[in-house]
Design an enzyme around this catalytic site. Structure first.
Site, PDB file in Angstrom:
ATOM      1  N   VAL A  73      33.020   3.117  -0.810  1.00 53.92           N
ATOM      2  CA  VAL A  73      33.227   4.471  -0.309  1.00 53.92           C
ATOM      3  C   VAL A  73      34.688   4.595   0.086  1.00 53.92           C
ATOM      4  CG1 VAL A  73      32.615   6.185   1.434  1.00 53.92           C
ATOM      5  CG2 VAL A  73      30.853   4.677   0.508  1.00 53.92           C
ATOM      6  N   GLY A 305      27.128  13.348   0.238  1.00 53.40           N
ATOM      7  CA  GLY A 305      28.276  12.527  -0.126  1.00 53.40           C
ATOM      8  C   GLY A 305      28.064  11.093   0.311  1.00 53.40           C
ATOM      9  N   GLU A 306      29.151  10.376   0.586  1.00 56.09           N
ATOM     10  CA  GLU A 306      29.128   8.980   1.044  1.00 56.09           C
ATOM     11  C   GLU A 306      28.671   8.007  -0.031  1.00 56.09           C
ATOM     12  OE1 GLU A 306      26.593   8.509   4.443  1.00 56.09           O
ATOM     13  OE2 GLU A 306      27.597  10.052   5.628  1.00 56.09           O
ATOM     14  N   GLY A 307      28.307   8.484  -1.220  1.00 55.38           N
ATOM     15  CA  GLY A 307      27.670   7.623  -2.197  1.00 55.38           C
ATOM     16  C   GLY A 307      26.172   7.556  -2.031  1.00 55.38           C
TER      17      GLY A 307
END
Length: 338
Positions: A73, A305-307
């Site tokens: 990230v 988000g964040e992966g």
């Protein structure tokens, strides 16, 4: 072990494709034949079969495995926040990186659940990029440095790479990158991000429209420098290093996928080894997926988000390989019909 993908000039990328690994069609064909011999009707596992064949082609073996998964990230801050596009202050970027490092974010739980080693990498959070409505977001040198940071973070012993991002204001950056690469209007690509109200959305639309117009002559990785951020450049660097090491990549949602768009602009083949983990609830993501010709693994109405979506998709990918490698063939099981 890491591998640095060397790039010394932004316009030097277009000559790299012939030097990079390509999909192993013989291994993919062998995996396809295996799928057709397993104790199920052909095609009955749907997308799981496609994912297993995809992994076989990039690992170069009939029965691919994921004994190590890496998740990265990347975090950055953005000068376009001066245009009032962000409902949260930029301090949140650093605070969320600390949360990642402490294990308290969604991505930490999803990586643990799906078996990925997570690293959060902050890129000069005390030095935001420039406001792309008034000039280029990054110099060529800054862009190359961030690309190298992303490339050097890739562990070449991993069998798959999960990519994500964190950066207040970066949904505006993503919309600008997508708009610059694929056209349309700013309205086509801008969404609410982390919770912009109607006025905030209009500020985002205005910023994207002005930025894309200002940098309309940019192309390829020049678009990344003009409109992107350090985390977007790092994502591109990681994608390139993974390709050099034959590591398949799972991209996260709208922001992460848009980060890869400048690579697609140079040559669509740069993303051949990439999956998209999920379809984001951001309205521009479906349009972006269609433009890239990518089908997401999941559609869970996520937009964190964040992966997070990519890490969740990793679990599906692992399941695909468990079926591919562990199921008996008709001959092995003594079942008629094979």
């Amino acid at each position: 072990m890491t591998l640095k993908f060397e790039l010394t000039a932004l316009d030097g990328l277009k000559d790299q494709i012939p030097t990079l690994p390509q999909v192993d069609n013989a291994a993919a064909d062998a995996a396809r034949a295996r799928q057709d011999s397993l104790t199920k009707p052909p095609g009955a596992l749907g997308r799981l079969e496609e994912l297993a064949i995809f992994m076989a082609g990039w690992q170069g073996v009939e029965k691919p495995v994921i004994d190590k998964a890496q998740a990265l990230v990347f975090a950055g801050n953005h000068g376009v926040c001066a245009q009032g596009v962000n409902p949260f202050p930029q301090e949140v970027t650093l605070q969320m990186v600390a949360n990642f490092e402490a294990g308290g974010a969604a991505i930490n739980q999803l990586c643990r659940a799906n078996g990925a080693d997570l690293s959060a990498i902050a890129l000069e959070l005390d030095r935001p990029t420039a406001d792309f409505t008034t000039g280029p977001a990054m110099s060529d040198a800054d862009t190359l440095k961030a690309l190298a940071t992303g490339a050097s973070a890739v562990d070449v012993t991993a069998k798959v790479l999960v990519l994500g991002e964190m950066g207040i204001g970066n949904s505006t950056v993503a919309a600008a990158l997508a708009n610059a690469v694929f056209g349309g209007t700013a309205h086509d690509w801008v969404g609410r991000g982390t919770g912009s109200d109607d006025q905030g959305v209009e500020r985002k639309v205005s910023a994207v429209s002005r930025g894309v117009s200002l940098h309309r002559d940019a192309s390829g990785l020049g678009i990344l420098a003009a409109l992107g951020g350090r985390e977007q450049a790092a994502i591109c660097g990681a994608i390139l290093a993974a390709r050099a090491a034959r590591i398949p990549v799972i991209l996260d949602g709208f922001i992460c996928t848009a980060a890869a768009a400048p690579l697609f602009a140079v040559d669509p083949a740069f993303l051949d080894h990439c999956l998209v983990g999920h379809r984001s609830a951001e309205p521009g993501h479906q349009r972006l997926l269609e433009a890239l010709g990518k089908a997401p693994v999941l559609d869970f109405d996520m937009r964190l988000g964040e992966g997070s979506g990519a890490a969740l998709a990793l679990g599906i990918l692992r399941s695909a390989l468990e079926c591919h490698n562990g199921m008996a063939t008709f001959a092995e099981a003594g079942v008629s019909g094979g």
